[in-house]
Design an enzyme around this catalytic site. Structure first.
Site, PDB file in Angstrom:
ATOM      1  N   CYS A 198      -7.241   2.934  -8.334  1.00 34.68           N
ATOM      2  CA  CYS A 198      -6.415   2.448  -7.234  1.00 34.68           C
ATOM      3  C   CYS A 198      -6.745   3.306  -6.015  1.00 34.68           C
ATOM      4  O   CYS A 198      -6.508   4.509  -5.997  1.00 34.68           O
ATOM      5  CB  CYS A 198      -4.945   2.569  -7.629  1.00 34.68           C
ATOM      6  SG  CYS A 198      -3.829   1.977  -6.367  1.00 34.68           S
ATOM      7  N   CYS A 258       2.905   4.580  -5.374  1.00 34.51           N
ATOM      8  CA  CYS A 258       2.266   4.724  -4.069  1.00 34.51           C
ATOM      9  C   CYS A 258       2.924   5.772  -3.190  1.00 34.51           C
ATOM     10  O   CYS A 258       4.097   5.683  -2.874  1.00 34.51           O
ATOM     11  CB  CYS A 258       2.323   3.402  -3.321  1.00 34.51           C
ATOM     12  SG  CYS A 258       1.771   2.040  -4.297  1.00 34.51           S
ATOM     13  N   GLU A 288      -4.323  10.050  -1.782  1.00 36.15           N
ATOM     14  CA  GLU A 288      -4.090   9.874  -3.215  1.00 36.15           C
ATOM     15  C   GLU A 288      -4.974   8.794  -3.804  1.00 36.15           C
ATOM     16  O   GLU A 288      -5.203   7.760  -3.180  1.00 36.15           O
ATOM     17  CB  GLU A 288      -2.653   9.393  -3.453  1.00 36.15           C
ATOM     18  CG  GLU A 288      -1.631  10.414  -3.127  1.00 36.15           C
ATOM     19  CD  GLU A 288      -0.231   9.849  -3.307  1.00 36.15           C
ATOM     20  OE1 GLU A 288       0.514   9.862  -2.326  1.00 36.15           O
ATOM     21  OE2 GLU A 288       0.090   9.396  -4.410  1.00 36.15           O
ATOM     22  N   CYS A 312       9.015   1.261  -0.218  1.00 33.23           N
ATOM     23  CA  CYS A 312       7.727   1.915  -0.480  1.00 33.23           C
ATOM     24  C   CYS A 312       7.684   3.327   0.085  1.00 33.23           C
ATOM     25  O   CYS A 312       8.086   3.563   1.229  1.00 33.23           O
ATOM     26  CB  CYS A 312       6.609   1.071   0.133  1.00 33.23           C
ATOM     27  SG  CYS A 312       4.974   1.769  -0.131  1.00 33.23           S
ATOM     28  N   CYS A 365       1.105   4.607   6.286  1.00 29.62           N
ATOM     29  CA  CYS A 365       1.084   3.151   6.438  1.00 29.62           C
ATOM     30  C   CYS A 365       2.054   2.766   7.542  1.00 29.62           C
ATOM     31  O   CYS A 365       3.108   3.374   7.702  1.00 29.62           O
ATOM     32  CB  CYS A 365       1.501   2.488   5.131  1.00 29.62           C
ATOM     33  SG  CYS A 365       1.369   0.683   5.169  1.00 29.62           S
ATOM     34  N   CYS A 390       7.513  -1.219   4.719  1.00 31.65           N
ATOM     35  CA  CYS A 390       8.265  -1.890   3.652  1.00 31.65           C
ATOM     36  C   CYS A 390       9.358  -0.936   3.145  1.00 31.65           C
ATOM     37  O   CYS A 390       9.099   0.248   2.930  1.00 31.65           O
ATOM     38  CB  CYS A 390       7.330  -2.299   2.509  1.00 31.65           C
ATOM     39  SG  CYS A 390       6.049  -3.451   3.029  1.00 31.65           S
TER      40      CYS A 390
HETATM   41  N1  SAH Z   1      -0.233  -2.580   1.623  1.00 29.53           N
HETATM   42  C1  SAH Z   1      -0.717  -3.305   0.498  1.00 29.53           C
HETATM   43  C2  SAH Z   1      -1.271  -2.443  -0.609  1.00 29.53           C
HETATM   44  C3  SAH Z   1      -0.548  -1.174  -0.966  1.00 29.53           C
HETATM   45  S1  SAH Z   1       0.982  -1.320  -1.837  1.00 29.53           S
HETATM   46  C4  SAH Z   1       0.352  -4.254   0.000  1.00 29.53           C
HETATM   47  O1  SAH Z   1       1.442  -4.289   0.573  1.00 29.53           O
HETATM   48  O2  SAH Z   1       0.097  -5.008  -0.924  1.00 29.53           O
HETATM   49  C5  SAH Z   1       0.537  -1.831  -3.447  1.00 29.53           C
HETATM   50  C6  SAH Z   1       1.659  -2.531  -4.187  1.00 29.53           C
HETATM   51  O3  SAH Z   1       2.650  -1.594  -4.642  1.00 29.53           O
HETATM   52  C7  SAH Z   1       2.384  -3.536  -3.310  1.00 29.53           C
HETATM   53  O4  SAH Z   1       2.652  -4.710  -4.015  1.00 29.53           O
HETATM   54  C8  SAH Z   1       3.642  -2.783  -3.001  1.00 29.53           C
HETATM   55  O5  SAH Z   1       4.628  -3.657  -2.559  1.00 29.53           O
HETATM   56  C9  SAH Z   1       3.931  -2.070  -4.308  1.00 29.53           C
HETATM   57  N2  SAH Z   1       4.900  -0.978  -4.227  1.00 29.53           N
HETATM   58  C10 SAH Z   1       5.164  -0.181  -3.173  1.00 29.53           C
HETATM   59  N3  SAH Z   1       6.146   0.683  -3.448  1.00 29.53           N
HETATM   60  C11 SAH Z   1       6.522   0.456  -4.717  1.00 29.53           C
HETATM   61  C12 SAH Z   1       7.502   1.025  -5.586  1.00 29.53           C
HETATM   62  N4  SAH Z   1       8.275   2.023  -5.193  1.00 29.53           N
HETATM   63  N5  SAH Z   1       7.628   0.523  -6.836  1.00 29.53           N
HETATM   64  C13 SAH Z   1       6.814  -0.485  -7.250  1.00 29.53           C
HETATM   65  N6  SAH Z   1       5.871  -1.054  -6.495  1.00 29.53           N
HETATM   66  C14 SAH Z   1       5.721  -0.598  -5.234  1.00 29.53           C
END
Ligand code: SAH
Length: 344
Positions: free
Chosen positions: A103, A332, A90, A117, A110, A114
């Site tokens: 982006c 994401c 994506e 996510c 991944c 988290c």
């Molecule tokens: N792995 C990296 C980059 C990818 S995530 C990182 O952790 O920073 C990019 C951003 O989107 C991160 O801040 C992540 O925590 C956030 N993110 C992930 N899932 C999300 C969601 N459901 N709603 C809002 N932000 C989200």
């Protein structure tokens, strides 16, 4: 066969030398690829036919194929693009007043896990090469011939610092004046906090931006949200970010997703203010994008503003992230997770 987009100018110079050519050939190729956007070696009219044949044997030029395109009402464009091995990735373009920000995904799936996510639902299948990251930019430009990509954020699927060398090569090619020529200050990388790589990144001598996904004001909460915190807890992460600031003299962004009843109280705002005290950092509050069966809820707009005001009162720089493309599931991993049937 090698992907020609995988090479930095320096590396391509080495390749050309190994083929018995002068290094300047690499510059010539860069200009064809990134300035004139050539998609075949035969277009490169100032390269001798005999050498074009050599190039064709050793390298390929592949721009990822667009398999899905969604355009949101606010102008956000989300693409699903297919790499040479058939894997889908994506990438999203967001229109800002100051330009168009893409982006880029750095991995397929991944491994960081988290809890909030969608990308983690997909597991990590593999990392993307520098050329595959560039390919996302080139595919976006092909999809939107009237728009120029002016900013890059490596904030798509994947953990960029779990794919450090390729991400750095990608940045070098994107930033090179003979390459895409996107200013270093227009490029940002976001990490969940892989400390040794933060320090490596500080010492690269690039003027690129760094964002840290913080999402919690203390270890207790961060441990429940982000498994990486068990390896690099806040007492290790925060000093590393301070060191990064000292080395680069660059301002760091802390990303903080607002999760209702989890990390969004005013006491937690106070704790957060103390955590980042004395740093030239600012906090970007992110409205939560609910994914699938997620147990988390989004904080109300009102509470987000109270939280922001509290931080400001404590002297912490704060912004609230503008939301894009909520009508096309631009968060994401959402589009791909849907395609694979992992979320509805
Ligand atoms: N792995 C990296 C980059 C990818 S995530 C990182 O952790 O920073 C990019 C951003 O989107 C991160 O801040 C992540 O925590 C956030 N993110 C992930 N899932 C999300 C969601 N459901 N709603 C809002 N932000 C989200």
């Amino acid at each position: 066969m090698k992907n020609i987009y995988d090479f930095t100018l320096e590396q391509l110079g080495d390749e050309m030398e190994s083929l018995g050519q002068k290094r300047y050939r690499a510059t010539q190729l860069f200009i064809w690829l990134y300035k004139k956007k050539a998609t075949s070696f035969d277009e490169m009219s100032d390269v001798a036919k005999s050498f074009r044949d050599v190039l064709k044997e050793k390298y390929y030029i592949y721009i990822p194929k667009i398999t899905q395109k969604q355009v949101a009402q606010d102008g956000t464009v989300k693409l699903l693009v297919e790499m040479q091995d058939g894997i889908n990735v994506e990438t999203v373009l967001m229109p800002y007043d100051y330009g168009n920000s893409i982006c880029v995904s750095s991995q397929v799936g991944c491994a960081m896990g988290c809890k909030f996510c969608a990308s983690g639902l997909l597991k990590r299948q593999r990392s993307l090469s520098a050329g595959e990251m560039l390919g996302q930019v080139l595919a976006m430009e092909q999809a939107l011939p009237t728009k120029t990509v002016t900013h890059i954020v490596v904030m798509g699927i994947g953990e960029p610092f779990d794919n450090y060398e390729n991400v750095l090569d990608f940045i070098r090619i994107a930033n090179n004046p003979k390459g895409l020529e996107i200013g270093a200050r227009h490029i940002s990388v976001s990490t969940c906090g892989i400390v040794p790589k933060i320090l490596d990144y500080a010492n690269e001598g690039l003027q690129v931006n760094l964002a840290i996904s913080l999402h919690a004001p203390n270890n207790e909460i961060r441990n429940t949200l982000m498994p990486i915190n068990k390896t690099y807890p806040l007492e290790v992460l925060i000093p590393a970010v301070k060191e990064y600031e000292k080395i680069t003299d660059r301002r760091v962004t802390f990303e903080y997703i607002m999760l209702k009843g989890v990390n969004d109280s005013l006491e937690q705002a106070e704790e957060l203010a103390k955590l980042v005290q004395g740093m030239n950092a600012y906090v970007n509050l992110i409205p939560y994008n609910k994914v699938g069966e997620s147990p988390f809820e989004r904080t109300s707009n009102n509470q987000v503003h109270l939280f922001a005001d509290y931080l400001k009162k404590c002297g912490v720089g704060v912004t609230i992230r503008k939301e894009f493309g909520d009508d096309i599931a631009a968060a994401c991993g959402q589009l791909r997770a849907k395609k694979e049937g992992i979320i509805k």
